[in-house]
Each structure stands twice: as structure tokens, then as C-alpha cells.
Enzyme design. Structure first.
Site, PDB file in Angstrom:
ATOM      1  CG  ASP A 239      32.451  61.016  27.168  1.00 54.55           C
ATOM      2  OD1 ASP A 239      33.062  60.971  26.086  1.00 54.55           O
ATOM      3  OD2 ASP A 239      31.289  60.613  27.302  1.00 54.55           O
TER       4      ASP A 239
ATOM      5  CG  ASP B  66      29.924  59.515  20.059  1.00 55.56           C
ATOM      6  OD1 ASP B  66      31.056  59.007  20.113  1.00 55.56           O
ATOM      7  OD2 ASP B  66      29.239  59.771  21.063  1.00 55.56           O
TER       8      ASP B  66
ATOM      9  N   GLY C 135      39.785  61.237  20.389  1.00 53.80           N
ATOM     10  CA  GLY C 135      41.209  61.485  20.194  1.00 53.80           C
ATOM     11  C   GLY C 135      41.996  60.263  19.756  1.00 53.80           C
TER      12      GLY C 135
ATOM     13  CD  GLU D  55      38.855  59.865  16.550  1.00 61.18           C
ATOM     14  OE1 GLU D  55      39.243  60.776  17.327  1.00 61.18           O
ATOM     15  OE2 GLU D  55      39.589  58.993  16.066  1.00 61.18           O
TER      16      GLU D  55
HETATM   17  C1  GLA Z   1      29.817  59.621  24.060  1.00 60.16           C
HETATM   18  C2  GLA Z   1      30.248  61.059  23.783  1.00 60.16           C
HETATM   19  C3  GLA Z   1      29.442  61.980  24.678  1.00 60.16           C
HETATM   20  C4  GLA Z   1      27.958  61.799  24.400  1.00 60.16           C
HETATM   21  C5  GLA Z   1      27.559  60.341  24.585  1.00 60.16           C
HETATM   22  C6  GLA Z   1      26.143  60.082  24.105  1.00 60.16           C
HETATM   23  O1  GLA Z   1      30.156  59.204  25.342  1.00 60.16           O
HETATM   24  O2  GLA Z   1      31.614  61.209  24.009  1.00 60.16           O
HETATM   25  O3  GLA Z   1      29.820  63.323  24.450  1.00 60.16           O
HETATM   26  O4  GLA Z   1      27.681  62.229  23.088  1.00 60.16           O
HETATM   27  O5  GLA Z   1      28.421  59.476  23.841  1.00 60.16           O
HETATM   28  O6  GLA Z   1      25.761  58.756  24.193  1.00 60.16           O
END
Ligand code: GLA
Length: 416
Positions: free
Chosen positions: A236, A165, A215, A213
Site C-alpha cells: 500500500d 484484493d 505485486g 495482490e
Molecule cells: C488493502 C489494499 C488497500 C485497501 C485496503 C482495504 O490494504 O491494498 O488498497 O483496499 O486493503 O481494506
């Protein structure tokens, strides 16, 4: 297929050992298996990964016990048998690095190897989470500068899946190293993901590599070359229809990037979360299946309602997602508040999803008339309604009434 250097060495060693162990002239010859076929490393994510991830329900509170509980429930509910095999720990398992740079777990996860062994003992696989930056999104230790070390650590624990991530990598590395130079920032991002991809390959363990990341910079263009098996296409998801619809329908046009081993990831499932209605849960699950999306449930498994379990374990819908051709759906057309998507399946079959995106309990009851001609189909089509389980005949211009946010999902075995 690209094979990493250490793995190549191992394979060569195995081939030499096999040569030494040739049967004597008295022993009947064993059937000849070409060395390549015998030694080919297992491929991962040949269909979209299926499992459960801790984030959408537990967020930062997840513990070792929750993960064990999820593994138990995947088995007890029949979800494992329906294909959900990855139990993925998201952010907040990480502790501190020691003097040698080795990352330790925090007190919520006392023994990661023991946890992985437990999950494996259930016939399931286990996933973990990190990122290319100094910190993860929740502020825990990231893998920056420790990529090989972390990949080896995951492999030593028996990890089968890594979600990687970006988060702090964007402000702390990309923007600091190349201020105001977006093109260079993009190259830095790609290099960071490729670095971990290489480190995972070098472990020799098959580990699904999930890029997160959001997109940025069209990961569908470069993620496979970085070793990625899937890549998030958006920011998200949240457990509400608006977010699900925005993400789901924005996948139009990305279909040509999906295929066995490499998938667009419109984020994890929210089925059973928040205040989604049953229709919304059904439509969300149907759309993700049409999109050949990873099916990572994110709900409270021990308290799952039967109707949610019925959605998540609908074998016909899962079979659409897992179809071995791996062709992601495309938008057939949209008209007013109704979206019509089609997906080509193996054996010449076709899936059609009709989704009413309209608000406030309104029926698509102008009524909506499904145009088969616009989908390139001619005459009546015999199919199966995958939510009622009953046969259905679709005819051109037939009126279709769907409740707000509901779906009609049909599989046509022999489209004409
Ligand atoms: C980001 C990701 C989520 C999750 C959180 C965890 O927001 O997009 O899917 O993994 O981090 O902190």
C-alpha cells in the site's frame, strides 16, 4: 478478443435477428456495417482508469452519503470533465450472505442499486471491492466460493469496476492448501484471479477488473490472461514522500507490461492527503502520469484546496497519463539525488520528468546538469513546461535547480 460463452450466444442471437430484419427489396439498402464492428463489446481501460476511490481518505468509515458526495464533487469541481469518471467504493460496504449465499450490503450502504443509479445519473461510473478470500482486508465478507454469484450481483447493480484484493486468501487458502510450496501457492493465486475474471466476463457487462495482490508473484506476467485490466505492483501507498518515491521509482523495468487494456498499478493517488507539500503533490502526480498509472484520486473532495484541484485537473499532465499509445515511462538515468524519466507519446512526442528526491528543502543545486545526450537527444529541444504552462528550451547539460521533491515536467512535441 476472447468472448465469453453466454456473450457469444447473445451475439449470435443478435446477428440472427439482424438477418431476419433485412430490408425488403423496395427499401433502400442500409449501409453495410460488418457484424463484428457493430456488435463488438466495448473495451475497457484502453487508457489508464481515472476516478476517485474511498480508501485513502475515508478508510473503513465510508458511507453511501460519502459516495454520493464524491460523485457530486467530481462534477462540481470539473474533475469529471478532466476525465475522472470512476467513483470506487473500497472495502467495508459488505454485509452478510443470506441462506442462498446472496451477499447483502451493510447498514452504511442501504441500497447499492439506488447508489449506482445515482452515480450513473451524473454521467459517472461506479466501482466496488471484494477479494478471493473468505474475508476482505478489513474483515468483511469476501467472494470465496461465491465468485459467479457475486459477479452477477455486481452486474445487476450496474457496477463498472471491481477491485479484487487478496488479503485473507494468502493465509487462509494459499498457505493452507499448499504449505511450504510457493510455486503451488502462486498457481492457486492465479487460478483464483482467473476465476473472478471469467465470472465478470460471463456477466456480459464491461467491468474493469483491478487485481490487488501487492505485486506478489509478478502479476504483470499473468494478470492480463486472468482478465485483469490493472494490477497492483506493490504494497500500500501512504501519504508521505518516502513511500511515494519508493513505489514510483520501483516501477522501472515494468514498462513493457503496460499498454491499452492492461496497466501496472502503483496504487491510488495520495494527492491532497497527509502533509505532502505542493512540490510533493506535483511530483507524485507527474510521476504517476509518466507511469501510465491509473489516476484514482483519494482525497477529501468537498474540502479540496484550489491548489490541489489545480494539480489534479492539470490537463497537460493528464494528457501524458492518458496518451493513447499507452507506453509507460522508463528511467532515462538517475544521478545522485535526481531521477530523469522519459515517456514516448503518440505523434512522436516525448515527455521528460526530472525529479529531485533529496531531503530537507535542499535544492538539486550542485547544480544538476540535465544530459540530453544520455536521453538520446541532440541539440536544443523546444518543449512546454507542463507546470508553468510556458515554453521551455532544453539544452544539453543545462543546469536545473529544483526544490526538494519537486519536478520539472516537459513535453517535447518534436524531439530531435
Ligand atoms: C488493502 C489494499 C488497500 C485497501 C485496503 C482495504 O490494504 O491494498 O488498497 O483496499 O486493503 O481494506
Amino acid at each position: 478478443m476472447r468472448i465469453s460463452a453466454p456473450l457469444t450466444v447473445t451475439l449470435l442471437a443478435l446477428v440472427s435477428l439482424a438477418a431476419l430484419a433485412q430490408p425488403s427489396s423496395k427499401t433502400p439498402a442500409a449501409p453495410q456495417v460488418p457484424p463484428k464492428a457493430r456488435l463488438a463489446p466495448p473495451q475497457v481501460a484502453m487508457t489508464p482508469p481515472m476516478g476517485w476511490n474511498s480508501w485513502n481518505f475515508f478508510f473503513g468509515k465510508v458511507t453511501d452519503q460519502d459516495i454520493r458526495g464524491a460523485a457530486d464533487q467530481l462534477v462540481a469541481t470539473g474533475m469529471k470533465d478532466a476525465g475522472y469518471v470512476y467513483v470506487n467504493i473500497d472495502d467495508t460496504w459488505e454485509g452478510e450472505r443470506d441462506a442462498n449465499g446472496v451477499l447483502h450490503t451493510n447498514s452504511k450502504f442501504p441500497d447499492m442499486k439506488a447508489l449506482a443509479d445515482y452515480v450513473h445519473s451524473k454521467g459517472l461510473k461506479i466501482g466496488i471491492y471484494s477479494g478471493p478470500g473468505p474475508k476482505t482486508c478489513a474483515g468483511y465478507a469476501g467472494s470465496l466460493g461465491h465468485e459467479e454469484q457475486d459477479a452477477q450481483l455486481y452486474a445487476s447493480w450496474g457496477i463498472d469496476y471491481l477491485k479484487y484484493d487478496a488479503c485473507s486468501f494468502i493465509p487462509e487458502v494459499m498457505e493452507k492448501q499448499a504449505p511450504n510450496d510457493k510455486a503451488e501457492q502462486m498457481r492457486i493465486m492465479q487460478a483464483a484471479y482467473a476465476k473472478m475474471g471469467k465470472a465478470l466476463k460471463a456477466t456480459g457487462r464491461p467491468i474493469v477488473y483491478s487485481l490487488c495482490e501487492y505485486g506478489w508473484d509478478a502479476p504483470w506476467e499473468w494478470a492480463p490472461a486472468a482478465g485483469g485490466n490493472l494490477w497492483r505492483t506493490t504494497d500500500d501507498i501512504q501519504p508521505n514522500w518516502d513511500r511515494i518515491a519508493v513505489i514510483g521509482f520501483s516501477q522501472a523495468g515494468l514498462e513493457r507490461y503496460a499498454g491499452p487494456g492492461h496497466w501496472n498499478d502503483p496504487d491510488m493517488l495520495e494527492v491532497g492527503n497527509g502533509k505532502l507539500t505542493l512540490a510533493e503533490n506535483r511530483a507524485h502526480f507527474s510521476l504517476w502520469a509518466m507511469l501510465a498509472a491509473p489516476l484514482l484520486a483519494g482525497n477529501d473532495l468537498p474540502n479540496m484546496k484550489p491548489e490541489i484541484k489545480a494539480i489534479l485537473t492539470n490537463r497537460d499532465v493528464i494528457a501524458i497519463d492518458q496518451d493513447k499509445l499507452g507506453r509507460q515511462a522508463s528511467r532515462g538515468y538517475s544521478e545522485g539525488e535526481v531521477e530523469v524519466w522519459t515517456r514516448h507519446l503518440s505523434g512522436g512526442a516525448l515527455a521528460i520528468a526530472v525529479i529531485n528526491t533529496a531531503y530537507n528543502g535542499r535544492f538539486a543545486s550542485h547544480p544538476f546538469h540535465l544530459s540530453l545526450a544520455r536521453l538520446g537527444l541532440h541539440g536544443p529541444q523546444q518543449g512546454k513546461d507542463l507546470w508553468t504552462g510556458k515554453p521551455i528550451t532544453l539544452t544539453d547539460n543545462m543546469p536545473i535547480e529544483l526544490a526538494s521533491h519537486d519536478v520539472l515536467l516537459v513535453r517535447i512535441a518534436a524531439p530531435k
